[in-house]
Motif scaffolding. Structure first.
Motif, PDB file in Angstrom:
ATOM      1  N   HIS A  96       0.910  -1.081   0.097  1.00 19.72           N
ATOM      2  CA  HIS A  96      -0.123  -0.133  -0.002  1.00 19.72           C
ATOM      3  C   HIS A  96       0.947   1.301   0.082  1.00 19.72           C
ATOM      4  O   HIS A  96       1.789   1.203   0.836  1.00 19.72           O
ATOM      5  N   TYR A  97       0.619   2.171  -1.040  1.00 19.22           N
ATOM      6  CA  TYR A  97       1.181   3.595  -0.778  1.00 19.22           C
ATOM      7  C   TYR A  97       0.330   4.400  -0.503  1.00 19.22           C
ATOM      8  O   TYR A  97      -0.473   4.809  -1.317  1.00 19.22           O
ATOM      9  N   CYS A  98       0.791   5.077   0.774  1.00 19.97           N
ATOM     10  CA  CYS A  98      -0.301   6.168   0.971  1.00 19.97           C
ATOM     11  C   CYS A  98       0.017   7.533   0.654  1.00 19.97           C
ATOM     12  O   CYS A  98       1.490   7.671   0.545  1.00 19.97           O
ATOM     13  N   ILE A  99      -0.793   8.223   0.430  1.00 21.00           N
ATOM     14  CA  ILE A  99      -0.441   9.681   0.111  1.00 21.00           C
ATOM     15  C   ILE A  99       0.142  10.539   1.062  1.00 21.00           C
ATOM     16  O   ILE A  99       0.608  11.562   0.739  1.00 21.00           O
ATOM     17  N   GLN A 100       0.015   9.830   2.443  1.00 18.09           N
ATOM     18  CA  GLN A 100       0.909  10.777   3.502  1.00 18.09           C
ATOM     19  C   GLN A 100       2.155  10.343   3.349  1.00 18.09           C
ATOM     20  O   GLN A 100       2.781  10.821   4.373  1.00 18.09           O
ATOM     21  N   GLY A 101       2.760   9.600   2.623  1.00 14.97           N
ATOM     22  CA  GLY A 101       4.194   9.443   2.453  1.00 14.97           C
ATOM     23  C   GLY A 101       4.705   7.894   2.860  1.00 14.97           C
ATOM     24  O   GLY A 101       5.670   7.685   2.742  1.00 14.97           O
ATOM     25  N   TRP A 102       3.889   7.215   3.638  1.00 12.25           N
ATOM     26  CA  TRP A 102       4.492   5.905   3.946  1.00 12.25           C
ATOM     27  C   TRP A 102       3.689   4.701   3.037  1.00 12.25           C
ATOM     28  O   TRP A 102       2.886   5.072   2.324  1.00 12.25           O
ATOM     29  N   SER A 103       4.503   3.522   3.286  1.00 14.40           N
ATOM     30  CA  SER A 103       4.063   2.494   2.541  1.00 14.40           C
ATOM     31  C   SER A 103       4.458   1.297   3.209  1.00 14.40           C
ATOM     32  O   SER A 103       5.276   1.371   4.174  1.00 14.40           O
ATOM     33  N   GLY A 104       3.632   0.260   2.957  1.00 17.12           N
ATOM     34  CA  GLY A 104       3.990  -1.073   3.622  1.00 17.12           C
ATOM     35  C   GLY A 104       3.337  -2.217   3.095  1.00 17.12           C
ATOM     36  O   GLY A 104       2.187  -2.179   2.312  1.00 17.12           O
ATOM     37  N   VAL A 105       3.751  -3.217   3.154  1.00 19.46           N
ATOM     38  CA  VAL A 105       3.253  -4.630   2.885  1.00 19.46           C
ATOM     39  C   VAL A 105       2.450  -4.957   3.922  1.00 19.46           C
ATOM     40  O   VAL A 105       3.070  -5.272   4.865  1.00 19.46           O
ATOM     41  N   ALA A 106       1.294  -5.609   3.621  1.00 21.66           N
ATOM     42  CA  ALA A 106       0.377  -6.052   4.736  1.00 21.66           C
ATOM     43  C   ALA A 106      -0.461  -7.288   4.075  1.00 21.66           C
ATOM     44  O   ALA A 106      -0.878  -7.062   2.800  1.00 21.66           O
TER      45      ALA A 106
END
Length: 160
Positions: A96-106
């Motif tokens: 997931h690539y969040c528009i708030q600048g973080w990303s993560g696999v979940a």
């Protein structure tokens, strides 16, 4: 693999860049993992909703939660949490690539968007699907893109 091929040598190489069987690498690794775990634990409360409304919903097992779907649809609905939980569920592991600048696999779990769209029947002139969260955050996507088999409405992340 790090363990099987020589834990002390491998961790020393990873942490210090030296290929020797020094215990310093293991110690540094343990310290770094403790720092990461402490940082994660400290940040976790920041990622959970803190509003009184959420606390009330949580304390009541989300019995009063509703998901309202309206707008350019033939069948506007307001669904209870029990109704949402009874709908078909899909699980997938996605970055997931969040528009708030973080990303993560979940591991995401939820109702496939195609199920919700089939229920509400968007009108032909509907061009966008807009989501609003309880915190006022929103997202908009072209209506067609939300029918992709990979898109789910989030209900759980990593089974939580």
């Amino acid at each position: 693999m790090v363990y099987i091929t020589g834990l002390v040598v491998n961790l020393n190489h990873i942490t210090t860049g030296v290929n020797r069987a020094w215990w310093l690498g293991l110690v540094l690794y343990i310290v770094w993992m403790a720092v990461v775990a402490a940082g994660w634990a400290a940040a976790s409360p920041l990622t959970r909703p803190t509003s009184e409304e959420y606390a009330t919903l949580h304390d009541n097992g989300f019995r009063d939660y509703t998901l309202r779907i309206d707008g350019l649809v033939e069948n506007p609905v307001t669904l209870s949490y029990d109704h949402v939980k009874a709908m078909p569920k899909k699980e997938q592991i996605t970055q997931h690539y969040c528009i708030q600048g973080w990303s993560g696999v979940a591991k995401w779990s939820g109702v496939p968007m195609r199920e919700i769209l089939a229920l509400v029947k968007p009108m032909p002139e509907a061009r966008w699907v807009i989501f609003w969260s309880g915190k006022g955050h929103g997202a908009a996507r072209r209506a067609g893109s939300k029918c992709r088999p990979s898109f789910v409405t989030e209900r759980t992340v990593n089974a939580a």
